[in-house]
Scaffold this active site. Structure first.
Site, PDB file in Angstrom:
ATOM      1  N   ARG A 107       0.887  -1.181   0.000  1.00  0.00           N
ATOM      2  CA  ARG A 107       0.000   0.000   0.000  1.00  0.00           C
ATOM      3  C   ARG A 107       0.913   1.216   0.000  1.00  0.00           C
ATOM      4  O   ARG A 107       1.737   1.389   0.904  1.00  0.00           O
ATOM      5  CB  ARG A 107      -0.892   0.004   1.244  1.00  0.00           C
ATOM      6  N   HIS A 134      -7.610   1.019  -6.139  1.00  0.00           N
ATOM      7  CA  HIS A 134      -7.733   0.106  -4.989  1.00  0.00           C
ATOM      8  C   HIS A 134      -8.413  -1.187  -5.466  1.00  0.00           C
ATOM      9  O   HIS A 134      -9.554  -1.475  -5.112  1.00  0.00           O
ATOM     10  CB  HIS A 134      -8.550   0.790  -3.893  1.00  0.00           C
ATOM     11  N   GLN A 137     -10.144  -3.996  -3.148  1.00  0.00           N
ATOM     12  CA  GLN A 137     -11.428  -3.579  -2.582  1.00  0.00           C
ATOM     13  C   GLN A 137     -12.568  -3.890  -3.537  1.00  0.00           C
ATOM     14  O   GLN A 137     -13.615  -4.422  -3.139  1.00  0.00           O
ATOM     15  CB  GLN A 137     -11.392  -2.064  -2.300  1.00  0.00           C
ATOM     16  N   ASP A 225     -17.654   6.860  -0.427  1.00  0.00           N
ATOM     17  CA  ASP A 225     -16.325   6.747   0.176  1.00  0.00           C
ATOM     18  C   ASP A 225     -16.042   8.080   0.873  1.00  0.00           C
ATOM     19  O   ASP A 225     -16.753   9.070   0.674  1.00  0.00           O
ATOM     20  CB  ASP A 225     -15.276   6.429  -0.906  1.00  0.00           C
ATOM     21  N   CYS A 266     -16.293   1.239   1.274  1.00  0.00           N
ATOM     22  CA  CYS A 266     -15.095   0.427   1.526  1.00  0.00           C
ATOM     23  C   CYS A 266     -14.648   0.508   2.985  1.00  0.00           C
ATOM     24  O   CYS A 266     -13.935  -0.375   3.452  1.00  0.00           O
ATOM     25  CB  CYS A 266     -13.971   0.842   0.587  1.00  0.00           C
ATOM     26  N   ARG A 294     -13.241  -8.910   1.791  1.00  0.00           N
ATOM     27  CA  ARG A 294     -11.834  -8.592   1.489  1.00  0.00           C
ATOM     28  C   ARG A 294     -10.983  -9.833   1.731  1.00  0.00           C
ATOM     29  O   ARG A 294     -10.100 -10.172   0.953  1.00  0.00           O
ATOM     30  CB  ARG A 294     -11.332  -7.449   2.394  1.00  0.00           C
TER      31      ARG A 294
HETATM   32  N1   CP Z   1     -11.104  -0.406   2.824  1.00  0.00           N
HETATM   33  C1   CP Z   1      -9.814  -0.440   3.188  1.00  0.00           C
HETATM   34  O1   CP Z   1      -8.882  -0.644   2.369  1.00  0.00           O
HETATM   35  O2   CP Z   1      -9.613  -0.257   4.521  1.00  0.00           O
HETATM   36  P1   CP Z   1      -8.229  -0.046   5.278  1.00  0.00           P
HETATM   37  O3   CP Z   1      -7.719   1.322   4.902  1.00  0.00           O
HETATM   38  O4   CP Z   1      -8.580  -0.147   6.722  1.00  0.00           O
HETATM   39  O5   CP Z   1      -7.264  -1.112   4.849  1.00  0.00           O
HETATM   40  N1  NVA Z   2     -10.256   6.659  -0.758  1.00  0.00           N
HETATM   41  C1  NVA Z   2      -9.763   6.179   0.519  1.00  0.00           C
HETATM   42  C2  NVA Z   2      -9.913   4.709   0.622  1.00  0.00           C
HETATM   43  C3  NVA Z   2      -9.456   4.118   1.925  1.00  0.00           C
HETATM   44  C4  NVA Z   2      -9.572   2.621   1.979  1.00  0.00           C
HETATM   45  C5  NVA Z   2      -8.313   6.602   0.702  1.00  0.00           C
HETATM   46  O1  NVA Z   2      -7.531   6.470  -0.238  1.00  0.00           O
HETATM   47  O2  NVA Z   2      -7.995   7.101   1.776  1.00  0.00           O
END
Ligand code: CP
Ligand code: NVA
Length: 308
Positions: A107, A134, A137, A225, A266, A294
């Site tokens: 990530r 992402h 997700q 989101d 998400c 997930r």
């Molecule tokens: N939805 C998601 O990716 O959550 P986290 O940021 O907690 O991993």
């Molecule tokens: N759009 C959000 C998703 C988190 C899982 C971010 O990137 O912070």
């Protein structure tokens, strides 16, 4: 060996196979305690590095548990604690990690970190979120939709709010799984033309709509989101909130969709901002199934990556 970098970079047949395997693996575990191993142990003897340059609850825990259920082991690494965060190149990091581990999930911020990692790693690399996409997700989201409502092909998904990284992967999925999508948000936060173009080129109907109420007419699924993503400057918070407030998902908006429309997010959610608690905890919401999936979808992704 396969990398799982993005939904638009993965063959539609592979995507379908992953979803079906995720469903099958979920069913095979049924009511088992979470800490027990699966009957099949395809990751036995394998080590997976989970690298986080941003915070995470779901991605971190679901990957960690998923690897263990399949018999493998994990190491969770924070980017800032690694030499990666202190000037070592991504290419060198990828080459070194490939000598120790069998798979890398990362990530990160800039998408180029992910693609460079994949270019130089000899082991599969999985996208656990970048500023742009992402994909893990949305694999869980497609699985969740189909679990509740059957095939997603031909359905209408409405994305509300910011045209962000999660929205981008939804547009990729629209193109690959054959569903239509309406984006309901302000012009300043439209999804990138490249993402919309991908879905349209593959035959999906993609509508950009400024009026949230009009957008949700006929919706099978409404998605929200956060209004401020991890990569967004905190200084932009107030401006974003002002732009996005008309797109809040609340009971009045959900009432304009199909009676059996689902709601997804998400997570993490900011209750009473992008969505009200009444919707999150209401009859249309499948947010906790989505979070659970997930785990199952990513287990299938990892098996596909390793070919096991
Ligand atoms: N939805 C998601 O990716 O959550 P986290 O940021 O907690 O991993
Ligand atoms: N759009 C959000 C998703 C988190 C899982 C971010 O990137 O912070």
């Amino acid at each position: 060996m396969n990398h799982f970098l993005d939904i638009h970079k993965t063959d539609p047949d592979a995507l379908r196979l992953i979803i079906d395997q995720g469903v099958a693996m979920k069913q095979a575990r049924a009511d088992r305690p979470k800490g027990t191993p699966d009957d099949e142990q395809p990751l036995a003897g394998r080590m997976v590095a989970l690298i986080f340059e941003k915070p995470s609850t779901r991605t971190r825990v679901s990957f960690d548990v998923g690897v263990r259920q399949m018999g493998g082991e994990t190491m969770v690494l924070s980017g800032s604690d690694m030499q990666l965060g202190h000037g070592e190149t991504i290419a060198d990091t990828a080459r070194v990690l490939s000598r120790y581990v069998d798979m890398i999930m990362i990530r990160t911020f800039d998408e180029s970190v992910l693609t460079e990692m994949a270019e130089y790693a000899d082991v599969p690399v999985i996208n656990g979120l970048t500023d742009r996409t992402h994909p893990c997700q949305i694999m869980a989201d497609v699985m969740t939709f189909e679990e509740h409502r059957g095939p997603i092909k031909g359905k209408k998904v409405v994305w509300t709010g910011d045209g962000n990284n999660v929205c981008a992967s939804f547009l990729h999925a629209a193109g690959q799984f054959g569903f239509d999508m309406t984006f309901a948000g302000p012009p300043q936060l439209d999804p990138e033309a490249e993402f919309v173009g991908f879905a349209r080129d593959r035959g999906s109907k993609i509508v950009i709509e400024r009026d949230a109420a009009k957008a949700v007419d006929g919706a099978d699924l409404i998605v929200a989101d956060t209004w401020v993503s991890m990569h967004d400057a905190q200084s932009a918070r107030e401006r974003r909130h002002n732009l996005l407030r008309p797109y809040q998902v609340n009971d009045a908006l959900v009432a304009k969709a199909k009676p059996d429309a689902l709601f997804m997010h998400c997570l993490p959610a900011h209750r009473e901002e992008e969505v009200t608690s009444s919707v999150m905890d209401g009859p249309h919401s499948v947010i906790f199934d989505e979070a659970e999936n997930r785990l199952h979808a990513q287990k299938a992704i990892m098996r596909w990556c390793l070919g096991v």
